[in-house]
Motif scaffolding. Structure first.
Motif: not given
Lengths: 289, 296
Positions: A75-76, A79-80, A82-84, A93, A98, A101, A104, B101
């Motif tokens: 997921c990290a 995530c484009y 960088s929320a994760l 998180f 975030c 989208c 994740c 995204c």
């Protein structure tokens, strides 16, 4: 027909023109007014709606099931925004990064991420002065992402009033929030003031509107304070000038008290209607975008 | 090094005119940031000399390879930003709505979607006529990442200021959204400029809530204070109820507009005008506050 009212720069009189236009036209037509300036919604001050309905705007927010998560970090990696982030085998998180989208949840091989919801803001609906149907969006304080609220607001309006003459008061600037507000409009009024600031911001807003392919026209507010090069720019780009509002301290004072151009002494209703008629002429001719 | 941001909730309150006057007063003790990357106007008053320029490619956007696309439209159904729509049976990307995204690329079983970088904006460092460094940027038309761009500007400016200057002065953007949050977080003092209109009052309440949310000390300045005495009194009342210091009340001053028309800050155009006097008082109070903060 959807008319968006935009300005590039804040404080040019965008809201003042939008509410005045709505009031001036309300005598002959049913009007829907949409305040899409969700960061600083102000049209309600002038239109005084009775709010009848309020809806919470929610967006996707990942909920991590720590029992299922094995810290693989997919997921990290995905995530484009960088929320994760994976820290010592644990996923952290950061909600403010975030974009909702949903990627994740999609990529997690263990099904450890589930759809959660977070409040982004609210949309409110009511009836305003002169029977105007009033909608507004309000971004929750501390929430960074205004477009999410604007999207929901527009969706709700379009569903209920697909064919009514709609005036949208847009956020200032020329970035994502403005784009979201003017997208799908049939025409965009660019309100500007004849100062170097006004011209600089008009150029940026025009470029954004042009990229979207929306026909537009200019209204000069505070006309008479100078040249500022607005006329030259409009001529060069072939942007029609729909009209102007004079620079007077009395107008500023009226605005301060929550009055519009069509109220009280210094009534400028005729000028406002002339702007609307110019707009109709331009759209009938099929203005260049 | 201390950081001061000028914010307003709403546009057109005189934020940039005030910041330019403060930048003039601070001179080479300050690094200045124009954080209104959407509508950067400070440079118009600063007569800048460009020292550095850099294009920034942070964003990305989906691009569809129609040779591979089988029109299953799975990508369209997964896009949460409505940036993919169907036109004549084909999925089409709206590059402006696309947030980059990568969900569409991920769900496409035919590898028909590629993510390509796009221009976010341009970053500049200039020297102003008042001998301070100006860090500014211009967002690409209809660009996004404005909050990130503000953070980038601030980080670059902070490096410069920390090494050799006393103050970092930030001219914020209107609203309460992402660029505003990016310009507010972690500063030592926020100066909130408002006008005695009903709409500004409403926006002031929201920006005060935001400053409080992020724990930033804040003062209020009322510009064009005599436009409505009734509303001015309401702002006074609001500030005293909330325990916020009213830094200055500046009357409606024609000189602000006249100075703007010739492209210099009011304080240079007419050092004795009401606005200039207000700016001097504000700068003095800001410095006093920051000094006291240092001591405690």
């Amino acid at each position: 027909m959807v008319i968006a009212c935009a300005s590039g720069k804040g404080g040019t009189g965008k809201t003042l023109l939008a509410v005045s236009l709505a009031l001036a036209c309300s005598a002959s037509e049913q009007i829907v007014f949409v305040d899409a300036d969700v960061e600083a919604p102000n049209a309600h001050i002038f239109l005084k709606p009775d709010i009848e309905e309020e809806r919470v705007v929610e967006a996707f927010s990942p909920q991590i099931d720590e029992g299922k998560c094995d810290g693989c970090g997919e997921c990290a990696d995905f995530c484009y925004f960088s929320a994760l982030t994976l820290v010592k085998g644990k996923v952290l998180f950061f909600p403010e990064l975030c974009h909702s989208c949903g990627g994740c949840e999609l990529v997690c091989p263990r099904g450890a991420i589930k759809e959660g919801a977070v409040e982004k803001g609210r949309t409110r609906k009511g009836v305003a002065r002169e029977g105007i149907v009033f909608w507004e969006g309000r971004l929750k304080v501390g929430e960074p992402r205004a477009p999410a609220v604007i999207t929901e607001l527009k969706k709700a309006v379009k569903k209920e009033f697909p064919d009514t003459l709609t005036i949208v008061d847009c956020p200032p600037g020329a970035s994502c929030a403005l784009v979201e507000a003017v997208r799908d409009a049939d025409f965009c009024i660019l309100v500007t003031e004849p100062t170097p600031f006004g011209l600089s911001d008009l150029k940026a807003a025009f470029q954004a509107i042009q990229e979207l392919g929306i026909p537009c026209g200019v209204v000069i507010n505070k006309a008479g304070i100078g040249g500022g090069g607005i006329l030259g720019f409009c001529e060069e780009k072939g942007i029609p000038i729909l009209g102007e509002i004079p620079y007077r301290r009395s107008i500023a004072e009226k605005y301060a008290r929550g009055l519009t151009l069509v109220d009280g002494e210094d009534n400028l209703k005729r000028e406002v209607l002339a702007i609307y008629q110019a707009l109709r002429r331009v759209t009938l001719k099929g203005a260049g975008s | 090094m201390k950081q001061v941001v000028v914010l307003s909730g709403k546009g057109g309150t005189g934020k940039t005119s005030l910041t330019a006057s403060l930048a003039y007063l601070a001179g080479d003790e300050a690094v200045v940031v124009d954080a209104d990357v959407d509508a950067p106007n400070l440079e118009l008053l600063a007569e800048r000399k460009p020292l550095f320029e850099e294009p920034l490619f942070w964003g990305r956007s989906a691009v569809i390879d129609y040779e591979r696309c089988v029109h299953c439209l799975l990508c369209v159904s997964y896009c949460r930003f409505s940036a993919l729509h169907v036109k004549e049976g084909l999925p089409k990307v709206d590059p402006i709505g696309c947030e980059g995204c990568g969900v569409c690329q991920r769900v496409c079983n035919f590898s028909a979607i590629e993510m390509r970088e796009k221009l976010t904006g341009r970053f500049f460092i200039s020297k102003t006529r008042w001998n301070n460094f100006l860090f500014h940027a211009r967002l690409a038309p209809s660009g996004e990442n404005s909050g990130k761009l503000v953070t980038y500007l601030r980080r670059k400016a902070e490096e410069k200021a920390r090494a050799e200057k006393k103050y970092l002065l930030i001219d914020g953007s209107p609203g309460i959204g992402c660029p505003v949050i990016s310009s507010l977080v972690g500063v030592d003092l926020a100066i909130l400029v408002t006008e005695p209109t009903l709409s500004d009052q409403h926006d002031l309440e929201r920006i005060v809530a935001l400053a409080r949310h992020f724990g930033v000390p804040h003062f209020v300045v009322v510009n064009k204070a005599d436009l409505s005495l009734k509303n001015r009194n309401r702002i006074r009342e609001f500030c005293s109820l909330q325990g916020i210091e009213l830094m200055a009340e500046i009357p409606f001053d024609q000189q602000v507009l006249d100075a703007l028309m010739v492209g210099i800050p009011v304080i240079e155009y007419d050092p004795q005008s009401p606005f200039s006097q207000g700016a001097r008082a504000i700068w003095q109070k800001a410095q006093d506050f920051l000094k006291a903060q240092e001591r405690s």
